[in-house]
Structures are given as C-alpha cells and as structure tokens.
Design a protein around this motif. Structure first.
Motif, PDB file in Angstrom:
ATOM      1  N   ARG A   1      24.004  69.584  34.505  1.00 41.33           N
ATOM      2  CA  ARG A   1      24.702  70.084  33.469  1.00 41.33           C
ATOM      3  C   ARG A   1      24.923  71.537  33.877  1.00 41.33           C
ATOM      4  O   ARG A   1      24.209  72.253  34.415  1.00 41.33           O
TER       5      ARG A   1
ATOM      6  N   ARG B   1      26.113  75.475  34.382  1.00 44.86           N
ATOM      7  CA  ARG B   1      26.110  76.721  33.728  1.00 44.86           C
ATOM      8  C   ARG B   1      25.881  77.744  34.568  1.00 44.86           C
ATOM      9  O   ARG B   1      24.738  77.765  35.388  1.00 44.86           O
ATOM     10  N   TRP B   2      26.943  78.663  34.638  1.00 39.47           N
ATOM     11  CA  TRP B   2      26.741  79.930  35.656  1.00 39.47           C
ATOM     12  C   TRP B   2      25.713  80.689  35.393  1.00 39.47           C
ATOM     13  O   TRP B   2      25.329  81.019  34.256  1.00 39.47           O
TER      14      TRP B   2
ATOM     15  N   TRP C   1      25.604  84.593  31.606  1.00 39.82           N
ATOM     16  CA  TRP C   1      24.536  84.707  30.489  1.00 39.82           C
ATOM     17  C   TRP C   1      23.740  85.744  30.762  1.00 39.82           C
ATOM     18  O   TRP C   1      22.985  85.906  31.799  1.00 39.82           O
TER      19      TRP C   1
ATOM     20  N   ASN D   1      16.505  82.497  33.110  1.00 36.80           N
ATOM     21  CA  ASN D   1      16.824  81.612  34.043  1.00 36.80           C
ATOM     22  C   ASN D   1      15.698  80.631  34.724  1.00 36.80           C
ATOM     23  O   ASN D   1      16.148  79.407  35.228  1.00 36.80           O
TER      24      ASN D   1
ATOM     25  N   ARG E   1      15.371  77.805  32.375  1.00 41.98           N
ATOM     26  CA  ARG E   1      16.435  76.969  32.517  1.00 41.98           C
ATOM     27  C   ARG E   1      16.141  76.027  33.676  1.00 41.98           C
ATOM     28  O   ARG E   1      16.183  74.913  33.774  1.00 41.98           O
TER      29      ARG E   1
END
Length: 148
Positions: free
Chosen positions: A92, A94-95, A99, A111, A114
């Motif tokens: 998935r 997401r840069w 954010w 991070n 994540r």
C-alpha cells in the motif's frame, strides 16, 4: 537481553546511533520501507508462480480425486488471501514525506508505526502463503498417489 522498543523508544535509540540528524533518521526509515516493499514483491512473485501452476496443472490434479481437489482449492484460497494481505499491507503506497505531524520527532514516530504495521501485514501474508503452498503440496501428494 534485548528489549522490544515502542516507536518512541526506537526513535531515541536511533538518535543514539545516528545523532539528531533528521535526514539520516528519515533515510533509515526509507530503507526499512524499501526492504519491506522488496520482500513483499518477492511474496507476490511466489504467489503468481503458484497461480500460474494452478492454471496449467490444477485442473488435472483436481480431476484426479476429491482430496486433491479439496487441497488445490484450499491452497488457492490461501494464496489469494496472501496476495490481498500484501496489497493492503506492505505494498500500500504512501510517500514518507507526504505526511507530517506537528514535530519532526512525532513524524518519525508515526513513520515507525507505519513501518511496524506494514511488517505485521507482511508476516500475515507470509503465513497465508505458506498455508497455501502447503495446500498445493498436499494436493500434489494426493494426485501422485492416484497416478500410476
């Protein structure tokens, strides 16, 4: 004895190792995300091979007997579940820089969270793929036991 660190403790440990240079700390996390993505792509490749093999030999194995048919279906379900886990977890997209929390430390901690979440999904996908491969193997065993 090693201690499992929570994200806040891990950030403090990373600062001990690399100093307070946020660009270095972001680099460490970026490498972790890259590693997860690479390993997830490997799992996806293995699942693709399984699905390709099913297309060629699956029908013959499924026609041989009921047990083989059950295990080929069982394996297929778990391999597809592994693909889903890889797609919703490690792959998935997401840069990391898209954010931001209120502070750089909070951003790095998020991070790390994540990364940990993606790691859990990777482990789930690995387990599901192993169960699926076991189903394929059992299907093959029962297929070969009926072939003369």
């Amino acid at each position: 004895m090693l201690k499992k660190l929570n994200p806040k403790e891990e950030l403090a440990f990373l600062k001990e190792i690399h100093g307070a240079d946020h660009s270095k700390l972001f680099g460490v996390l970026r490498e972790a995300f890259t590693l997860l993505q690479t390993r997830a792509q490997m799992l996806l490749g293995l699942a693709t091979i399984c699905l390709t093999i099913t297309g060629f030999s699956g029908p013959r194995m499924a026609q041989s007997n009921g047990v083989s048919r059950f295990f080929i279906g069982f394996g297929l379900i778990f391999v597809l579940a592994a693909v889903a886990a890889v797609l919703v977890g490690p792959l998935r997209f997401r840069w990391v820089t898209a954010w931001r929390a209120d502070t750089m430390d909070e951003t790095l901690i998020e991070n790390i969270r994540r990364r940990d979440s993606k790691t859990r999904w990777y482990r789930v996908a690995t387990f599901l793929l192993l169960v699926g491969l076991t189903g394929y193997l059992l299907s093959l065993v029962f297929y070969l036991s009926t072939v003369e």
